[in-house]
Design a protein around this motif. Sequence first.
Motif, PDB file in Angstrom:
ATOM      1  N   THR A  55       0.821  -1.219   0.000  1.00  0.00           N
ATOM      2  CA  THR A  55       0.000   0.000   0.000  1.00  0.00           C
ATOM      3  C   THR A  55       0.856   1.270   0.000  1.00  0.00           C
ATOM      4  O   THR A  55       0.334   2.355  -0.186  1.00  0.00           O
ATOM      5  CB  THR A  55      -0.952   0.042   1.218  1.00  0.00           C
ATOM      6  OG1 THR A  55      -0.166  -0.014   2.409  1.00  0.00           O
ATOM      7  CG2 THR A  55      -1.931  -1.105   1.202  1.00  0.00           C
ATOM      8  N   TYR A  56       2.168   1.132   0.190  1.00  0.00           N
ATOM      9  CA  TYR A  56       3.037   2.307   0.096  1.00  0.00           C
ATOM     10  C   TYR A  56       3.406   2.617  -1.352  1.00  0.00           C
ATOM     11  O   TYR A  56       3.636   3.763  -1.710  1.00  0.00           O
ATOM     12  CB  TYR A  56       4.330   2.088   0.891  1.00  0.00           C
ATOM     13  CG  TYR A  56       4.168   2.061   2.402  1.00  0.00           C
ATOM     14  CD1 TYR A  56       2.912   2.195   3.002  1.00  0.00           C
ATOM     15  CD2 TYR A  56       5.275   1.904   3.224  1.00  0.00           C
ATOM     16  CE1 TYR A  56       2.780   2.159   4.373  1.00  0.00           C
ATOM     17  CE2 TYR A  56       5.145   1.874   4.612  1.00  0.00           C
ATOM     18  CZ  TYR A  56       3.892   1.998   5.184  1.00  0.00           C
ATOM     19  OH  TYR A  56       3.777   1.956   6.539  1.00  0.00           O
ATOM     20  N   THR A  57       3.554   1.562  -2.140  1.00  0.00           N
ATOM     21  CA  THR A  57       4.050   1.757  -3.516  1.00  0.00           C
ATOM     22  C   THR A  57       3.048   1.291  -4.575  1.00  0.00           C
ATOM     23  O   THR A  57       3.261   1.542  -5.758  1.00  0.00           O
ATOM     24  CB  THR A  57       5.343   0.948  -3.742  1.00  0.00           C
ATOM     25  OG1 THR A  57       5.026  -0.449  -3.656  1.00  0.00           O
ATOM     26  CG2 THR A  57       6.407   1.284  -2.709  1.00  0.00           C
ATOM     27  N   GLY A  58       2.018   0.584  -4.157  1.00  0.00           N
ATOM     28  CA  GLY A  58       1.048   0.044  -5.104  1.00  0.00           C
ATOM     29  C   GLY A  58       1.512  -1.235  -5.786  1.00  0.00           C
ATOM     30  O   GLY A  58       0.765  -1.823  -6.572  1.00  0.00           O
ATOM     31  N   PHE A  59       2.727  -1.662  -5.505  1.00  0.00           N
ATOM     32  CA  PHE A  59       3.263  -2.837  -6.195  1.00  0.00           C
ATOM     33  C   PHE A  59       2.416  -4.069  -5.895  1.00  0.00           C
ATOM     34  O   PHE A  59       2.073  -4.336  -4.750  1.00  0.00           O
ATOM     35  CB  PHE A  59       4.715  -3.084  -5.776  1.00  0.00           C
ATOM     36  CG  PHE A  59       5.408  -4.113  -6.635  1.00  0.00           C
ATOM     37  CD1 PHE A  59       5.953  -3.736  -7.846  1.00  0.00           C
ATOM     38  CD2 PHE A  59       5.488  -5.439  -6.236  1.00  0.00           C
ATOM     39  CE1 PHE A  59       6.591  -4.679  -8.652  1.00  0.00           C
ATOM     40  CE2 PHE A  59       6.119  -6.385  -7.041  1.00  0.00           C
ATOM     41  CZ  PHE A  59       6.671  -5.997  -8.244  1.00  0.00           C
ATOM     42  N   ASP A  96       2.361  -7.942  -5.917  1.00  0.00           N
ATOM     43  CA  ASP A  96       3.247  -9.103  -5.930  1.00  0.00           C
ATOM     44  C   ASP A  96       2.386 -10.364  -6.051  1.00  0.00           C
ATOM     45  O   ASP A  96       1.423 -10.530  -5.297  1.00  0.00           O
ATOM     46  CB  ASP A  96       4.044  -9.116  -4.610  1.00  0.00           C
ATOM     47  CG  ASP A  96       5.178 -10.126  -4.650  1.00  0.00           C
ATOM     48  OD1 ASP A  96       5.390 -10.740  -5.704  1.00  0.00           O
ATOM     49  OD2 ASP A  96       5.851 -10.291  -3.611  1.00  0.00           O
ATOM     50  N   MET A 156       0.115  -5.927 -15.511  1.00  0.00           N
ATOM     51  CA  MET A 156       1.435  -5.442 -15.878  1.00  0.00           C
ATOM     52  C   MET A 156       1.489  -4.814 -17.275  1.00  0.00           C
ATOM     53  O   MET A 156       2.114  -3.786 -17.475  1.00  0.00           O
ATOM     54  CB  MET A 156       2.405  -6.610 -15.803  1.00  0.00           C
ATOM     55  CG  MET A 156       3.847  -6.223 -15.686  1.00  0.00           C
ATOM     56  SD  MET A 156       4.893  -7.658 -15.458  1.00  0.00           S
ATOM     57  CE  MET A 156       4.874  -7.862 -13.699  1.00  0.00           C
ATOM     58  N   ALA A 201       0.192  -0.634 -10.505  1.00  0.00           N
ATOM     59  CA  ALA A 201       0.529   0.023  -9.234  1.00  0.00           C
ATOM     60  C   ALA A 201      -0.102   1.411  -9.141  1.00  0.00           C
ATOM     61  O   ALA A 201      -0.601   1.806  -8.091  1.00  0.00           O
ATOM     62  CB  ALA A 201       2.047   0.120  -9.091  1.00  0.00           C
ATOM     63  N   GLU A 202      -0.088   2.135 -10.245  1.00  0.00           N
ATOM     64  CA  GLU A 202      -0.670   3.479 -10.214  1.00  0.00           C
ATOM     65  C   GLU A 202      -2.171   3.440  -9.936  1.00  0.00           C
ATOM     66  O   GLU A 202      -2.709   4.327  -9.284  1.00  0.00           O
ATOM     67  CB  GLU A 202      -0.412   4.200 -11.540  1.00  0.00           C
ATOM     68  CG  GLU A 202       1.034   4.616 -11.685  1.00  0.00           C
ATOM     69  CD  GLU A 202       1.287   5.299 -13.018  1.00  0.00           C
ATOM     70  OE1 GLU A 202       1.866   4.643 -13.885  1.00  0.00           O
ATOM     71  OE2 GLU A 202       0.889   6.470 -13.160  1.00  0.00           O
ATOM     72  N   MET A 213      -2.686   2.933  -6.279  1.00  0.00           N
ATOM     73  CA  MET A 213      -2.505   4.172  -5.510  1.00  0.00           C
ATOM     74  C   MET A 213      -3.676   5.128  -5.729  1.00  0.00           C
ATOM     75  O   MET A 213      -4.047   5.863  -4.810  1.00  0.00           O
ATOM     76  CB  MET A 213      -1.174   4.837  -5.884  1.00  0.00           C
ATOM     77  CG  MET A 213       0.053   4.015  -5.513  1.00  0.00           C
ATOM     78  SD  MET A 213       0.150   3.529  -3.782  1.00  0.00           S
ATOM     79  CE  MET A 213       0.800   5.029  -3.068  1.00  0.00           C
ATOM     80  N   ARG A 261      -5.839   6.615  -2.764  1.00  0.00           N
ATOM     81  CA  ARG A 261      -5.988   8.069  -2.634  1.00  0.00           C
ATOM     82  C   ARG A 261      -7.475   8.416  -2.497  1.00  0.00           C
ATOM     83  O   ARG A 261      -7.853   9.224  -1.667  1.00  0.00           O
ATOM     84  CB  ARG A 261      -5.394   8.746  -3.868  1.00  0.00           C
ATOM     85  CG  ARG A 261      -4.862  10.138  -3.618  1.00  0.00           C
ATOM     86  CD  ARG A 261      -4.194  10.692  -4.870  1.00  0.00           C
ATOM     87  NE  ARG A 261      -2.979   9.991  -5.220  1.00  0.00           N
ATOM     88  CZ  ARG A 261      -2.755   9.396  -6.392  1.00  0.00           C
ATOM     89  NH1 ARG A 261      -3.674   9.404  -7.339  1.00  0.00           N
ATOM     90  NH2 ARG A 261      -1.623   8.785  -6.611  1.00  0.00           N
ATOM     91  N   TYR A 290       1.429   9.722  -8.593  1.00  0.00           N
ATOM     92  CA  TYR A 290       1.878   8.416  -8.113  1.00  0.00           C
ATOM     93  C   TYR A 290       3.272   8.510  -7.518  1.00  0.00           C
ATOM     94  O   TYR A 290       3.533   8.071  -6.401  1.00  0.00           O
ATOM     95  CB  TYR A 290       1.857   7.395  -9.268  1.00  0.00           C
ATOM     96  CG  TYR A 290       2.524   6.084  -8.914  1.00  0.00           C
ATOM     97  CD1 TYR A 290       1.837   5.115  -8.182  1.00  0.00           C
ATOM     98  CD2 TYR A 290       3.844   5.823  -9.283  1.00  0.00           C
ATOM     99  CE1 TYR A 290       2.462   3.919  -7.827  1.00  0.00           C
ATOM    100  CE2 TYR A 290       4.467   4.635  -8.941  1.00  0.00           C
ATOM    101  CZ  TYR A 290       3.768   3.687  -8.211  1.00  0.00           C
ATOM    102  OH  TYR A 290       4.374   2.513  -7.858  1.00  0.00           O
ATOM    103  N   ASN A 319       5.369   8.156   1.054  1.00  0.00           N
ATOM    104  CA  ASN A 319       5.128   6.908   1.788  1.00  0.00           C
ATOM    105  C   ASN A 319       6.432   6.258   2.225  1.00  0.00           C
ATOM    106  O   ASN A 319       6.546   5.750   3.340  1.00  0.00           O
ATOM    107  CB  ASN A 319       4.332   5.920   0.935  1.00  0.00           C
ATOM    108  CG  ASN A 319       2.879   6.322   0.791  1.00  0.00           C
ATOM    109  OD1 ASN A 319       2.392   7.167   1.536  1.00  0.00           O
ATOM    110  ND2 ASN A 319       2.188   5.734  -0.165  1.00  0.00           N
TER     111      ASN A 319
END
Lengths: 704, 272
Positions: free
Chosen positions: A570-574, A576, A612, A691-692, A695, A699, B254, B261
Amino acid sequence: MKAISKSVPKRDHAAKISGSAVYVGDHPTDDLLFGRMLRSTKARARVLGVKLPVLPEGYFFIDKNDVPGDNEVHIILDDNPVFVEEIAEHIGDVIGVLAGTDEREVNILLKQIEVDYEELEPVFDPRKSDVAFFDFGYEKGDAEKAFAEADKIYEEDFETGLQEHMYLETNGIIAEFKDGKMYVRGSLQCPYFVHRAVMKATGLSSENVSVTQDVIGGAFGGKEDFPSILGCQVAVAAYKTKKPVRVVFDRHEDIEGTSKRHPSFCNYKAAVKDGQVTALEIDVLYDAGAYATMSMVVLQRGIIGCGGVYNVPNLKVRGQARKTNTVPNGAFRGFGGPQVFFAIEMLMTHIAKDLQMDSVDFKLKHVAKHNDLTSTSGRFHFPVPIPAMVKDITEASGYYSKKEAYKNQSGRFRRGIGLAAVYHGAGFTGNGERDLIKAVVQLRKDRDDNVEILTAITEMGQGVNTAFIKIVAQELGLPPERVILVPPDTARVPDSGPTVASRSVMTVGELLRRAAIRLKAEWRDGEEQLIEEHYKHPEYMIPFEMPAFRGDAYPTYSWAVNAVEVEIDTYTGFIDILGAWGSFDAGTPIDENIVIGQMEGGFLQSIGYAMMEKMTADKGYIRNNNFSDYIIPTAVDVPNMQVKLHVEDFPLGPYGAKGAGELPHVGGAPAVAEAIQNALGVNLHKIPFLAEDVMDVLRRKGGI
Amino acid sequence: MVKGIIAKSLRDALELRKDSTFVPYIGGTDLMVEADENKSYLFLHQVPEMKNIAEDEEFIRFGAACTFTEIIKNPLSPMILKQACRQIGAPAVRNMGSIGGNIGNGSAKADSALICMVTDSKLRLASADSERIVPIKDFYLGRKKLNLNPDELIIEILMPKHGLENYYHEKVGARKALAISRVSFAGIMDIKNGVIQNNATAFGAVSDVIIRLDTIDNMLIGKTIEEAKKLRGDYIQAIGDAIVPTRGRVGIEYRKDVCINLLKSFLEVSGI
């Protein structure tokens, strides 16, 4: 597992691994001309004139005026011109070919060509396009009544994006016109598609055109319709110059100028009564791009499959493929299926959530059963193994306990798990095999009693040559090295149809099996023999009526259940991928390793499609035109992938085999999407979801 | 035609560098992709003076031609640098790509350069006639603009030895391998006896150059943890105001969100 399924080294393995395989770009280039395309830089424009620099001797410009036959590429509507006739319809539309003896010089001269355009208003959004190349519809039951009687009605919109094939070897063709005959070779899935297209563009008769397949470095459908276009362009260039001409794209040109998966915009309405979906009203819209090419068939498969694996008694379906001024979209593994299976699978999870049911349990309540009606009022003539496969996959993935455990999460990383159940109709749609393809195969025995397989089917890494050899060797009782199989040349092989639609092993493989049985019965030592076998349509099939879309759309179905577990940062949206589990029923595998490899590769491609692979066209210009900007998953991204085969024999396929190639590229995406929505606690309606997008959700929600 | 000369010694290399048409080339992992036929290259991968990794009282000294694999394997390399180098490309890229090339390429996405920035490393630049040492922060002047004369080469990277133990590093790529940074962050927090001795942060892939806001970071230096906690909000706000992402393929909002963060996460693991 049957004896035939025992894995053997692939026939094409050694040549590819050692580097001795000859691809189209590997042929000697002495005495040939290098061709480069002059492409439109405008999305829609009238071409008023082309001003050439002074061309040195040995350099030629070839355009619409040089087409000896029709300036049309034969695909379906034949609307893609060989060279722009008057109006360029997309950025990259081919105005002409510049060919010459020195590749660098060709590039320099190409940049000096000036094109005079009159710009016209382009359309990029299919929702705003006035031109529907195809507009189909069908009904089953009485949807109107079901909606009137519903307890609740759900309506949702779904979107999917472009997907690029990213085969390692780019498109390429060599053509030579010699002694009145046109010889075309290259990286192509369907020699006879190119054969017929080149006949039309050159006006040459069938016996004066020969098309040969070179070793192919991957295709995924990207070399199904497109090589007909490139084949015609290069053939016309060879016709004019009287020299062999080669066009091999670099990566940028391949991505910018060749077909991709159709983006989709779907509207789904569901009527629910007593916790059961009683009707669906579905509106499917595919972005065809500038020309119709393969869109008709892609759209048909899409609207046939848009109800998923479920028995919904009342359906009302409309589907359109509309024109936009972008690169024409075409065939891609899954062929119209991935878009709608994403939509129906997501819709089912959303309704389940609203009804406070687990999505898998809700889906299982609706799964079609053996002998149920299909969406087109055909029958599921064979068992539907989805419930057993769901059981396997929920157990293997720990689905239920994980789903429970992930309900209340806090902290930086959030997990989710999703599961999708899908099918892929095996083989051609409807009566295509009977009415259009009419496949023929031959076995030729020489005096040394070696047997050659003669079909038009192409090996592109999927393993079909190995499968064919195994089938023929098994029936004849011959060691496989006595069975010969070389890349097809239309001058030598009968038309056994294109290498598409997951049909090769199921349909052509069965013809070979029958031919081998006959050859064995008629075997005469030391004599030349030729056995020919023709397609026979399954008698049980309910004839498919068009344009009503009524009857059996496919002889049988391949099934898949996929589960995917994700962990979202949740910090980077990555996103996995923690695990991916798949059960696939493609009937009996003719070679277990090959089929497992197909399933793993397609599953990964489907996962990439969802989270991706994002291709953005900026006013018709594709900017991410290379491997560093168009991101596809690697093995490192999904290290924990577990694939198993569930076998429901298809009595009409060789040893029970049915369609395999496309099946894995259907269910991965909705499984990923459901996992993401469970991790984030929102409903998803769009892929790719990157990821974007994660986020953006966070947001909007003000964090979770 | 491509022309290339292989330098066998530093003197050789600097003499050849006088001809500024030659592009310095170590591993070529970026230059090969460009494949510009009209360029000439000065190959530096065999210059012995640029292949050393050594230490003195103050610095670990990396020869500019050291590959990422060599750095990862060397016991002298600080953990923060190893961690960043391990996430570059794939094994083949790490075997060929060099720290000097990564810095000299001038990209704000350069993963090893990020670590050089956060550690306030220095670069030793040399020409045939002179030599100078430049803090890496002063080396980057703007987008692809370097404080490097046409006859100079990056010879060595001097990374401070001490105070790097408490580090934080995250690279955000579009996938787990073969990924170009979409955002990268590195932080160093050196706390002794409850007092912050050093606080340094660097943000990659956000702007034209790697962002190193040392004057803002200095807000926390000399403070106790408790004092720093009180300043936390102002500090994050100040960094947030100072980070202005440039337009790129990855959205501005982003990248900004991720920067903040990760900064918060860095403070959290540092107890602030």
